[in-house]
Write an enzyme that holds these catalytic residues in place. Structure first.
Site: not given
Ligand code: RB5
Length: 142
Positions: A133, A66
């Site tokens: 900034h 993510t």
């Molecule tokens: C791994 O499965 C996943 O948790 C990791 O890549 C990430 O998304 C964590 O924030």
């Protein structure tokens, strides 16, 4: 020199990023991971962040599934301003406004074609150096 760090979720996209950096003539240091075998993202996020914080690398690119876990990790390292960006507007703004020194992305969120545009925007946009900034960034560090 660009510090790179990823986990298994980011490994595939990181291979694309590496190819792209090579084509553009950027040097990088790859802090792993080195396969799609399941690993713990804090290990690699921290290594890349420490390389940027120490001055060994000027910028960093970190990728997990993510982008969230690895960016949270990197932002725990003093001096790091890691920005999770999945669009060029954010990548440009975080360079101009926050002088972000690490770009974080989620390989399960963004396709490679778009991600490489985000990388280009992040690397090609200078900090604005506007007084407001500079002041706000100094407030983050305190
Ligand atoms: C791994 O499965 C996943 O948790 C990791 O890549 C990430 O998304 C964590 O924030």
């Amino acid at each position: 020199m660009i510090a790179l760090g990823c986990d298994h979720g980011g490994f595939g996209l990181m291979q694309e990023v590496k190819k792209h950096l090579e084509e553009r003539g950027f040097e990088y240091k790859d802090f792993g991971c080195y396969s799609e075998e399941s690993v713990d993202y804090p290990i690699y996020g921290r290594k890349a962040a420490e390389a940027v914080a120490s001055g060994e690398c000027e910028r960093g690119i970190i990728i997990c599934g993510t982008g969230i876990g690895i960016s949270i990790t990197a932002n725990k390292v003093k001096g790091i301003r890691a920005a999770l960006c999945h669009d060029c507007f954010s990548a440009q703004a975080t360079r101009e406004h926050n002088d972000a020194n690490i770009l974080a992305m989620g390989a399960r969120v963004i396709g490679a074609g778009h991600a490489l545009k985000v990388v280009d925007t992040f690397l090609d946009t200078p900090f604005s150096n506007d007084e407001r900034h500079v002041r706000r960034i100094a407030m983050i560090e305190d």
